[in-house]
Design a protein around this motif. Structure first.
Motif, PDB file in Angstrom:
ATOM      1  N   LYS A  51      -8.622  -1.197  39.294  1.00 56.06           N
ATOM      2  CA  LYS A  51      -8.879   0.186  39.709  1.00 56.06           C
ATOM      3  C   LYS A  51     -10.363   0.528  39.607  1.00 56.06           C
ATOM      4  O   LYS A  51     -10.935   1.154  40.505  1.00 56.06           O
ATOM      5  N   GLU A  52     -10.968   0.120  38.485  1.00 62.85           N
ATOM      6  CA  GLU A  52     -12.382   0.429  38.283  1.00 62.85           C
ATOM      7  C   GLU A  52     -13.270  -0.289  39.303  1.00 62.85           C
ATOM      8  O   GLU A  52     -14.370   0.173  39.607  1.00 62.85           O
ATOM      9  N   ALA A  53     -12.764  -1.410  39.822  1.00 60.10           N
ATOM     10  CA  ALA A  53     -13.523  -2.129  40.853  1.00 60.10           C
ATOM     11  C   ALA A  53     -13.344  -1.510  42.233  1.00 60.10           C
ATOM     12  O   ALA A  53     -13.985  -1.944  43.199  1.00 60.10           O
ATOM     13  N   GLY A  54     -12.438  -0.518  42.312  1.00 59.28           N
ATOM     14  CA  GLY A  54     -12.259   0.193  43.572  1.00 59.28           C
ATOM     15  C   GLY A  54     -11.026  -0.189  44.363  1.00 59.28           C
ATOM     16  O   GLY A  54     -10.911   0.163  45.540  1.00 59.28           O
ATOM     17  N   ALA A  55     -10.096  -0.884  43.749  1.00 58.45           N
ATOM     18  CA  ALA A  55      -8.880  -1.301  44.464  1.00 58.45           C
ATOM     19  C   ALA A  55      -8.065  -0.082  44.888  1.00 58.45           C
ATOM     20  O   ALA A  55      -7.781   0.801  44.075  1.00 58.45           O
ATOM     21  N   THR A  56      -7.719  -0.024  46.149  1.00 63.27           N
ATOM     22  CA  THR A  56      -6.851   1.048  46.643  1.00 63.27           C
ATOM     23  C   THR A  56      -5.400   0.594  46.667  1.00 63.27           C
ATOM     24  O   THR A  56      -4.486   1.414  46.746  1.00 63.27           O
ATOM     25  N   ARG A  57      -5.199  -0.729  46.607  1.00 65.73           N
ATOM     26  CA  ARG A  57      -3.851  -1.303  46.526  1.00 65.73           C
ATOM     27  C   ARG A  57      -3.880  -2.365  45.438  1.00 65.73           C
ATOM     28  O   ARG A  57      -4.716  -3.267  45.473  1.00 65.73           O
ATOM     29  N   ILE A  58      -2.975  -2.240  44.479  1.00 67.21           N
ATOM     30  CA  ILE A  58      -2.931  -3.203  43.378  1.00 67.21           C
ATOM     31  C   ILE A  58      -2.074  -4.390  43.796  1.00 67.21           C
ATOM     32  O   ILE A  58      -0.916  -4.213  44.214  1.00 67.21           O
ATOM     33  N   PRO A  59      -2.594  -5.612  43.727  1.00 71.79           N
ATOM     34  CA  PRO A  59      -1.782  -6.779  44.065  1.00 71.79           C
ATOM     35  C   PRO A  59      -0.685  -6.983  43.022  1.00 71.79           C
ATOM     36  O   PRO A  59      -0.741  -6.381  41.942  1.00 71.79           O
ATOM     37  N   PRO A  60       0.310  -7.793  43.304  1.00 71.16           N
ATOM     38  CA  PRO A  60       1.378  -8.029  42.321  1.00 71.16           C
ATOM     39  C   PRO A  60       0.820  -8.557  41.005  1.00 71.16           C
ATOM     40  O   PRO A  60       0.049  -9.510  40.985  1.00 71.16           O
ATOM     41  N   ILE A  88      -4.942  -4.210  35.473  1.00 69.20           N
ATOM     42  CA  ILE A  88      -4.818  -3.144  36.469  1.00 69.20           C
ATOM     43  C   ILE A  88      -5.968  -2.141  36.340  1.00 69.20           C
ATOM     44  O   ILE A  88      -6.512  -1.658  37.346  1.00 69.20           O
ATOM     45  N   GLU A  89      -6.363  -1.851  35.107  1.00 67.22           N
ATOM     46  CA  GLU A  89      -7.531  -0.975  34.889  1.00 67.22           C
ATOM     47  C   GLU A  89      -8.779  -1.570  35.531  1.00 67.22           C
ATOM     48  O   GLU A  89      -9.554  -0.860  36.184  1.00 67.22           O
ATOM     49  N   ALA A  90      -8.980  -2.864  35.332  1.00 64.24           N
ATOM     50  CA  ALA A  90     -10.155  -3.528  35.900  1.00 64.24           C
ATOM     51  C   ALA A  90     -10.126  -3.472  37.425  1.00 64.24           C
ATOM     52  O   ALA A  90     -11.167  -3.242  38.070  1.00 64.24           O
ATOM     53  N   ALA A 103      -8.926  -9.359  28.152  1.00 60.26           N
ATOM     54  CA  ALA A 103      -8.298  -9.567  29.462  1.00 60.26           C
ATOM     55  C   ALA A 103      -9.006  -8.747  30.537  1.00 60.26           C
ATOM     56  O   ALA A 103      -9.230  -9.224  31.657  1.00 60.26           O
ATOM     57  N   LYS A 104      -9.382  -7.521  30.193  1.00 61.56           N
ATOM     58  CA  LYS A 104     -10.073  -6.658  31.162  1.00 61.56           C
ATOM     59  C   LYS A 104     -11.431  -7.250  31.530  1.00 61.56           C
ATOM     60  O   LYS A 104     -11.809  -7.283  32.716  1.00 61.56           O
ATOM     61  N   ALA A 105     -12.171  -7.729  30.522  1.00 61.97           N
ATOM     62  CA  ALA A 105     -13.479  -8.327  30.787  1.00 61.97           C
ATOM     63  C   ALA A 105     -13.344  -9.561  31.664  1.00 61.97           C
ATOM     64  O   ALA A 105     -14.142  -9.773  32.597  1.00 61.97           O
ATOM     65  N   ASN A 106     -12.330 -10.384  31.392  1.00 60.24           N
ATOM     66  CA  ASN A 106     -12.120 -11.594  32.193  1.00 60.24           C
ATOM     67  C   ASN A 106     -11.692 -11.247  33.621  1.00 60.24           C
ATOM     68  O   ASN A 106     -12.091 -11.914  34.577  1.00 60.24           O
ATOM     69  N   MET A 107     -10.890 -10.195  33.757  1.00 59.00           N
ATOM     70  CA  MET A 107     -10.474  -9.782  35.101  1.00 59.00           C
ATOM     71  C   MET A 107     -11.672  -9.277  35.888  1.00 59.00           C
ATOM     72  O   MET A 107     -11.789  -9.549  37.093  1.00 59.00           O
ATOM     73  N   THR A 108     -12.573  -8.574  35.218  1.00 53.61           N
ATOM     74  CA  THR A 108     -13.796  -8.107  35.883  1.00 53.61           C
ATOM     75  C   THR A 108     -14.615  -9.294  36.386  1.00 53.61           C
ATOM     76  O   THR A 108     -15.155  -9.274  37.506  1.00 53.61           O
ATOM     77  N   LYS A 109     -14.715 -10.347  35.568  1.00 55.82           N
ATOM     78  CA  LYS A 109     -15.408 -11.568  35.990  1.00 55.82           C
ATOM     79  C   LYS A 109     -14.725 -12.195  37.198  1.00 55.82           C
ATOM     80  O   LYS A 109     -15.383 -12.658  38.136  1.00 55.82           O
TER      81      LYS A 109
END
Length: 369
Positions: free
Chosen positions: A250-259, A246-248, A215-221
């Motif tokens: 954050k690691e991409a630099g999100a300062t606000r996590i969407p729902p 959510i980890e992906a 799931a994390k790898a797919n979210m990164t994509k």
């Protein structure tokens, strides 16, 4: 699937009181005219699918073990095996239980289709099989779970409601579960019935074995393809994947996590909800599901047909069988607004377990003290 529960029930602030699982206790023993097949010294085989989903080891197994003991004057026992996400291992465990001549098998199948041959072997050996949490194929005697299509509907509707007036243009990533899991299709069907035509689904993925790392790898994509700031929400079918999503982010630099949605009310997911990182999870009462599965299993073995019919009074179809007796337990959406009225009220977690030092300030901000 024929669903008897109204959707409104599923999205109410709290579930039925957990004492409702004793509502049929008056039925137990009322079947005095029936001749039990077995006495109290019975053996229930319990096959659970993995250890990554926290609920199985922490709640389901202990609750089923406790209920079987209570129903059998502490003469009955539960033989437990966990497949640890291996279909082959689960098959071996199932066949060992058949060889050991357990009286009934409760199985949460990793692969609903693959398990069918083992279900047939059990039936040929005169051992009833009850599908637990996931609908197994083959000649099962009953099914105990939640209304899984409704789970998806609750998740999808929660996202649409959260997005509000921005929903129609919102870019949403959809993270489905394992295609081999029969529940995945139901979650997906329910979620898409609420999302399609109301949001813009820009990416959609299936997640083999519900693995968070996939799931994390797919979210990164998805982030790379859509753009971090353009993702308005993420439909995640369960909490394990939600944490990875959510980890992906954050690691991409999100300062606000969407729902982000979830399911299973894992402790870390509830804490993420408190902290404003995960929007919601679906709470499926482990107590209602596990204790009633134990009741159905014991009633089946002991020949208490009236109690069995009263408990399993819904009907579902699998690809290999029609009109399977079933119990479908209600579900509820959990957000930061109703944690106290759901998982805390029902004794799943205490406030102290949720509000550790890291989350104490966030808990205080939402009145969870």
């Amino acid at each position: 699937m024929r669903r008897r529960s109204a959707i409104a029930l599923a999205v109410s602030v709290s579930l039925l009181p957990l004492t409702a699982c004793g509502a049929l206790d008056s039925v137990a023993g009322s079947d005095s005219s029936a001749t039990p097949k077995k006495g109290d010294a019975i053996t229930v085989g319990l096959l659970l699918p993995d250890k990554d989903t926290a609920r199985f080891e922490k709640f389901d197994y202990p609750l089923i073990k406790e209920e079987v003991a209570a129903l059998t004057n502490h003469k009955g026992k539960v033989v437990y095996a966990n497949a640890e996400a291996s279909v082959a291992r689960q098959s071996r465990q199932f066949q060992q239980m058949i060889a050991d001549k357990v009286d009934v098998v409760l199985v949460d199948a990793l692969d609903a289709k693959a398990i069918a041959s083992d279900v047939r072997k059990a039936k040929d050996a005169g051992i009833p099989v009850i599908a637990y949490d996931r609908l197994a194929q083959g000649p099962i005697d009953a099914y105990v779970s939640h209304d899984n299509e409704l789970v998806g509907e609750v998740q999808g509707r929660s996202l649409v409601d959260k997005l509000g007036g921005k929903a129609s243009t919102a870019k949403v990533v959809v993270m489905n579960g394992d295609p081999a899991d029969p529940n995945t299709g139901l979650f997906k069907k329910g979620a898409l019935s609420e999302l399609q035509g109301k949001v813009n689904i820009v990416k959609q993925y299936d997640t083999t074995k519900w693995a968070p790392e996939i799931a994390k790898a797919n979210m990164t994509k998805a982030i790379q393809a859509v753009g971090l700031n353009d993702i308005a929400a993420v439909y995640s079918a369960n909490d394990g994947m939600a944490g990875a999503v959510i980890e992906a982010l954050k690691e991409a630099g999100a300062t606000r996590i969407p729902p982000v949605t979830g399911q299973d009310a894992n402790l870390d997911a509830v804490q993420r909800i408190v902290a404003g990182q995960q929007y919601m999870t679906v709470y499926k009462s482990f107590l209602l599901e596990a204790t009633n599965a134990a009741k159905i299993a014991v009633a089946k073995v002991q020949g208490h047909d009236i109690e069995f019919d009263a408990l399993a009074n819904d009907r579902v179809d699998s690809p290999t069988q029609k009109d399977i007796p079933a119990m479908l337990v209600p579900v509820v959406a959990v957000t930061k607004d109703n944690i106290k009225d759901t998982v805390v009220k029902d004794g799943v977690y205490t406030v102290d377990q949720i509000c550790t030092a890291q989350y104490k300030a966030a808990c205080a901000a939402i009145g969870l003290q």
